[in-house]
Design a protein around this motif. Sequence first.
Motif, mmCIF file in Angstrom:
data_model
loop_
_atom_site.group_PDB
_atom_site.id
_atom_site.type_symbol
_atom_site.label_atom_id
_atom_site.label_comp_id
_atom_site.label_asym_id
_atom_site.label_seq_id
_atom_site.Cartn_x
_atom_site.Cartn_y
_atom_site.Cartn_z
ATOM 1 N N ASP A 241 0.637 -1.512 -0.058
ATOM 2 C CA ASP A 241 -0.653 -0.616 0.069
ATOM 3 C C ASP A 241 1.011 1.785 -0.136
ATOM 4 O O ASP A 241 0.426 2.082 -1.057
ATOM 5 C CB ASP A 241 -1.297 -0.049 0.747
ATOM 6 N N HIS A 242 1.987 1.309 0.639
ATOM 7 C CA HIS A 242 2.303 2.237 0.953
ATOM 8 C C HIS A 242 3.389 2.643 -0.651
ATOM 9 O O HIS A 242 4.004 4.183 -1.025
ATOM 10 C CB HIS A 242 3.917 1.966 1.764
ATOM 11 N N LEU A 243 4.241 1.419 -0.923
ATOM 12 C CA LEU A 243 4.147 1.655 -2.854
ATOM 13 C C LEU A 243 3.473 2.291 -3.599
ATOM 14 O O LEU A 243 4.500 3.787 -4.511
ATOM 15 C CB LEU A 243 4.765 0.707 -3.163
ATOM 16 N N ARG A 244 2.438 2.621 -3.466
ATOM 17 C CA ARG A 244 1.024 2.741 -4.393
ATOM 18 C C ARG A 244 1.056 4.679 -4.268
ATOM 19 O O ARG A 244 0.908 5.658 -4.471
ATOM 20 C CB ARG A 244 -0.495 2.574 -4.258
ATOM 21 N N GLU A 245 1.116 4.513 -2.208
ATOM 22 C CA GLU A 245 1.057 5.975 -2.482
ATOM 23 C C GLU A 245 2.252 6.830 -2.418
ATOM 24 O O GLU A 245 2.323 8.170 -3.194
ATOM 25 C CB GLU A 245 1.257 6.303 -0.528
ATOM 26 N N LEU A 266 12.246 -16.567 4.655
ATOM 27 C CA LEU A 266 11.439 -16.187 3.804
ATOM 28 C C LEU A 266 10.303 -15.199 3.327
ATOM 29 O O LEU A 266 10.115 -14.782 2.268
ATOM 30 C CB LEU A 266 10.264 -18.013 4.159
ATOM 31 N N GLU A 267 10.062 -14.827 4.693
ATOM 32 C CA GLU A 267 8.997 -13.846 5.205
ATOM 33 C C GLU A 267 10.262 -12.659 3.967
ATOM 34 O O GLU A 267 9.042 -11.547 3.382
ATOM 35 C CB GLU A 267 8.803 -13.166 5.989
ATOM 36 N N VAL A 268 11.193 -12.261 3.588
ATOM 37 C CA VAL A 268 11.802 -11.185 3.299
ATOM 38 C C VAL A 268 11.773 -11.992 1.801
ATOM 39 O O VAL A 268 11.618 -10.390 1.208
ATOM 40 C CB VAL A 268 13.414 -11.315 3.818
ATOM 41 N N VAL A 269 12.034 -13.197 1.748
ATOM 42 C CA VAL A 269 12.289 -13.414 -0.125
ATOM 43 C C VAL A 269 11.256 -13.299 -0.166
ATOM 44 O O VAL A 269 10.227 -12.783 -2.073
ATOM 45 C CB VAL A 269 13.295 -14.362 -0.043
ATOM 46 N N TRP A 270 10.151 -13.780 0.252
ATOM 47 C CA TRP A 270 9.097 -13.540 -0.710
ATOM 48 C C TRP A 270 8.057 -12.010 -0.780
ATOM 49 O O TRP A 270 7.653 -12.062 -1.666
ATOM 50 C CB TRP A 270 7.979 -14.458 0.336
ATOM 51 N N ASP A 271 7.978 -11.614 0.135
ATOM 52 C CA ASP A 271 7.078 -10.226 0.829
ATOM 53 C C ASP A 271 7.868 -9.306 0.333
ATOM 54 O O ASP A 271 7.099 -8.052 -0.145
ATOM 55 C CB ASP A 271 6.670 -10.079 2.321
ATOM 56 N N LEU A 272 9.455 -8.890 0.030
ATOM 57 C CA LEU A 272 9.831 -8.535 -0.736
ATOM 58 C C LEU A 272 9.976 -8.519 -1.558
ATOM 59 O O LEU A 272 9.924 -7.626 -2.825
ATOM 60 C CB LEU A 272 11.005 -7.749 0.345
ATOM 61 N N ASP A 273 10.831 -9.544 -2.220
ATOM 62 C CA ASP A 273 11.970 -9.925 -3.209
ATOM 63 C C ASP A 273 10.547 -10.268 -4.270
ATOM 64 O O ASP A 273 10.592 -10.479 -5.702
ATOM 65 C CB ASP A 273 12.246 -10.865 -3.339
ATOM 66 N N GLU A 275 6.507 -10.152 -3.714
ATOM 67 C CA GLU A 275 5.245 -9.088 -4.258
ATOM 68 C C GLU A 275 5.448 -7.624 -3.713
ATOM 69 O O GLU A 275 4.765 -7.144 -5.253
ATOM 70 C CB GLU A 275 4.399 -9.754 -2.923
ATOM 71 N N ALA A 276 6.470 -7.910 -2.489
ATOM 72 C CA ALA A 276 6.302 -5.652 -3.227
ATOM 73 C C ALA A 276 7.102 -4.955 -4.073
ATOM 74 O O ALA A 276 6.862 -4.792 -5.259
ATOM 75 C CB ALA A 276 7.130 -5.907 -1.663
ATOM 76 N N ALA A 277 8.717 -6.585 -5.219
ATOM 77 C CA ALA A 277 8.944 -6.437 -6.189
ATOM 78 C C ALA A 277 8.266 -6.244 -7.260
ATOM 79 O O ALA A 277 8.167 -5.055 -8.542
ATOM 80 C CB ALA A 277 10.073 -6.982 -6.211
ATOM 81 N N ALA A 278 7.428 -6.783 -7.247
ATOM 82 C CA ALA A 278 6.004 -6.859 -8.399
ATOM 83 C C ALA A 278 4.957 -5.204 -8.253
ATOM 84 O O ALA A 278 4.892 -5.240 -9.424
ATOM 85 C CB ALA A 278 4.864 -8.328 -8.370
ATOM 86 N N THR A 279 4.902 -5.295 -6.794
ATOM 87 C CA THR A 279 4.504 -3.823 -7.298
ATOM 88 C C THR A 279 4.938 -2.981 -7.282
ATOM 89 O O THR A 279 3.900 -2.326 -8.479
ATOM 90 C CB THR A 279 3.919 -3.821 -5.519
ATOM 91 N N GLU A 282 4.671 -2.904 -11.429
ATOM 92 C CA GLU A 282 3.767 -2.728 -11.807
ATOM 93 C C GLU A 282 3.182 -0.993 -11.590
ATOM 94 O O GLU A 282 2.794 -0.487 -12.293
ATOM 95 C CB GLU A 282 2.441 -3.453 -10.789
ATOM 96 N N LEU A 283 4.168 -0.829 -10.836
ATOM 97 C CA LEU A 283 3.653 0.606 -10.307
ATOM 98 C C LEU A 283 4.790 1.696 -11.478
ATOM 99 O O LEU A 283 4.565 3.018 -11.312
ATOM 100 C CB LEU A 283 4.317 0.767 -9.011
ATOM 101 N N GLY A 284 5.653 0.963 -12.237
ATOM 102 C CA GLY A 284 6.812 1.704 -12.312
ATOM 103 C C GLY A 284 8.247 2.572 -11.943
ATOM 104 O O GLY A 284 8.581 2.994 -12.110
ATOM 105 N N LEU A 285 8.505 1.912 -11.023
ATOM 106 C CA LEU A 285 8.779 2.839 -10.129
ATOM 107 C C LEU A 285 10.280 1.579 -9.436
ATOM 108 O O LEU A 285 9.844 0.409 -10.077
ATOM 109 C CB LEU A 285 8.344 1.851 -8.314
ATOM 110 N N GLY A 286 11.158 2.229 -10.081
ATOM 111 C CA GLY A 286 12.918 1.969 -9.361
ATOM 112 C C GLY A 286 12.703 1.199 -8.183
ATOM 113 O O GLY A 286 12.325 1.728 -7.586
#
Length: 342
Positions: A241-245, A266-273, A275-279, A282-286
Amino acid sequence: MGYDAFLLMSFGGPEHRDDVMPFLRNVTRGRGVPEERLAEVAEHYYHFGGVSPINQQCRDLLAAIDADFAAHGLRLPTYWGNRNWQPMLADTVARMRDDGVTSALGFATSAYGGYSSCKQYWEDIAAARAHVGPGAPRIAKLRQFHDHPGFVRPHADAVREALAGLDPARRASTRLVFTAHSIPVSMAATAGPDGGRYTAQLHETAALVHAAAAPDLPWDLVWQSRSGPPQVPWLEPDINDHLRELADKGVTDVVVSPIGFVSDHLEVVWDLDNEAAATAEELGLGYARAATPGTDPRFVAMVRELVLERTDQIVPARLGTLPVWDVCPENCCPPPPRRGAS
């Protein structure tokens, strides 16, 4: 008091596909988490073949600690026990008793105060000793280390390295985003004898890493890996949500630094590498994710220094000002309410 062993304590994780659901049931026992939610989380583990990185990371860390202790003449045999999966802490404590250990120092792979991150390890120790019974060694948990140079400086160097992979022409629109495991708001409010210690320590660590790594950039502390019933308030905002903001506000690039963690489990490599990387894509963020300390020699040396602090051989090394303590007060960090059968 003299100590005759060192004990590494961690969360534990599955190492085979068939371990995943039994492991998750151990983690969530008594919390009323439905099977369908466990099955959803299990898919994260299945994505990696049912293997969590955390156990191998503990083996690597323990090997590095062994080598560091030997190089500095610290003659303590080392052991490792987990909260939720083999090697279980009670089994390790039984082996310590059989080896003649009488009094050990325990290091938990969590830097912060709070119930799950600190006090629950005290409960784990008490339960393991009760299970073993007569002759179980005494175990004293080493202090929280959120502001130790051996924890802060590897995180800061990792942020600098991650920044180097982004476009320097867009530095003016780049932001640092620090993450930690979300917890229920009610638990955060009671962390520490004065309340709020978990979030306060994380803010202090973030400020220390920011000052050392990139003081010219703005930063935020956000949360990841929430679980539990949706009606229970947890710390927010979530990293996605924060990345979208941030994208809506014109931020072009982010460095995400998981300061809530000591290794890339696992919570680092799944949630950040994932899910968050995919977000971010999608947003065009580096997007660049900073590493965790792992077996950085400074982090390994920190473990030895925490031992020497406890034996009064060196002065505690601290970069922050928030209180830390060796033994949790009775009113510190009550457990969350349990739901369903235990």
